[in-house]
Design a protein around this motif. Structure first.
Motif, mmCIF file in Angstrom:
data_model
loop_
_atom_site.group_PDB
_atom_site.id
_atom_site.type_symbol
_atom_site.label_atom_id
_atom_site.label_comp_id
_atom_site.label_asym_id
_atom_site.label_seq_id
_atom_site.Cartn_x
_atom_site.Cartn_y
_atom_site.Cartn_z
ATOM 1 N N UNK A 26 -9.400 5.327 8.797
ATOM 2 C CA UNK A 26 -8.632 5.946 7.539
ATOM 3 C C UNK A 26 -7.659 4.972 6.914
ATOM 4 N N UNK A 27 -6.803 4.695 8.063
ATOM 5 C CA UNK A 27 -5.775 3.667 7.372
ATOM 6 C C UNK A 27 -6.152 2.339 7.122
ATOM 7 N N UNK A 28 -7.228 1.959 7.558
ATOM 8 C CA UNK A 28 -7.803 0.580 7.152
ATOM 9 C C UNK A 28 -8.465 0.560 5.648
ATOM 10 N N UNK A 29 -8.934 1.999 5.400
ATOM 11 C CA UNK A 29 -9.593 2.181 4.155
ATOM 12 C C UNK A 29 -8.528 2.691 3.108
ATOM 13 N N UNK A 30 -7.698 3.321 3.411
ATOM 14 C CA UNK A 30 -6.871 3.715 2.340
ATOM 15 C C UNK A 30 -5.325 3.016 2.389
ATOM 16 N N UNK A 31 -4.958 2.481 3.447
ATOM 17 C CA UNK A 31 -3.536 2.084 3.417
ATOM 18 C C UNK A 31 -3.377 0.708 4.124
ATOM 19 N N UNK A 32 -4.484 -0.004 4.162
ATOM 20 C CA UNK A 32 -4.273 -1.375 4.466
ATOM 21 C C UNK A 32 -3.402 -2.411 3.886
ATOM 22 N N UNK A 33 -2.965 -2.177 2.764
ATOM 23 C CA UNK A 33 -1.795 -3.168 2.193
ATOM 24 C C UNK A 33 -0.563 -2.491 2.239
ATOM 25 N N UNK A 34 -0.430 -1.417 2.935
ATOM 26 C CA UNK A 34 0.901 -0.849 3.148
ATOM 27 C C UNK A 34 1.531 -1.556 4.170
ATOM 28 N N UNK A 35 2.691 -1.959 4.090
ATOM 29 C CA UNK A 35 3.687 -2.463 5.484
ATOM 30 C C UNK A 35 4.056 -1.168 6.000
ATOM 31 N N UNK A 36 3.955 -1.038 7.288
ATOM 32 C CA UNK A 36 4.570 -0.183 8.102
ATOM 33 C C UNK A 36 5.754 -0.083 8.205
ATOM 34 N N UNK A 37 6.431 0.944 8.462
ATOM 35 C CA UNK A 37 7.909 1.333 8.468
ATOM 36 C C UNK A 37 8.544 1.897 7.161
ATOM 37 N N UNK A 38 9.729 2.546 7.552
ATOM 38 C CA UNK A 38 10.423 3.468 6.578
ATOM 39 C C UNK A 38 9.640 4.739 5.846
ATOM 40 N N UNK A 39 8.582 5.063 6.598
ATOM 41 C CA UNK A 39 7.693 6.044 6.040
ATOM 42 C C UNK A 39 6.674 5.874 5.013
ATOM 43 N N UNK A 40 6.435 4.371 4.857
ATOM 44 C CA UNK A 40 5.539 4.023 3.829
ATOM 45 C C UNK A 40 4.213 4.520 4.252
#
Length: 135
Positions: A37-51
């Motif tokens: 799910x993270x790879x499909x929907x959030x792959x471009x999101x840099x982890x941290x600060x609640x992103x």
């Protein structure tokens, strides 16, 4: 569901910083369950600060059942842990102040202090520890 998702991601952050085996296992469980799910929907999101939290919440309706269940389980365990900590903190307030005031909070140090002073604990504190702490 969004509240539980926020709590679950909060526990992931906490668990990532804590060395306890149980927390590492929970973190691994959630990460493994939500990896696709993270790879499909959030792959471009840099982890941290609640992103990642915001990304997962934005895609909450699309998360797999496996990921949703893992996040729900993590949130439920976090809630239980919070209640247990509050119960022990309230029941052992006097002992924490008198016996463990020089102990830095975190990483189970106050719990270790309380357990190390078992003979000096009051009935309420002993009961709270017996009710919540398993070997």
């Amino acid at each position: 569901m969004i509240r539980k998702l926020k709590l679950a991601i909060g526990i992931i952050v906490v668990a990532a910083a804590a060395p306890a085996v149980a927390q590492d296992s929970l973190l691994e469980y959630v990460v493994n369950s939500c990896e696709a799910d993270i790879k499909q929907y959030c792959i471009q999101v840099t982890p941290g600060e609640g992103r990642l939290l915001h990304c997962a919440a934005a895609h909450e309706d699309k998360l797999s059942g496996e990921c949703s269940y893992a996040l729900y389980q993590a949130a439920s365990l976090l809630e239980q842990l919070s209640v247990a900590i509050a119960y022990v903190a309230q029941s052992c307030e006097t002992e924490i102040k008198t016996l463990c005031s020089d102990v830095k909070a975190g990483k189970g140090r106050i719990l270790s202090c309380l357990e190390g002073n078992g003979d000096s604990l009051g009935d309420a504190c002993n009961k709270a520890l017996a009710d919540t702490v398993s070997e």
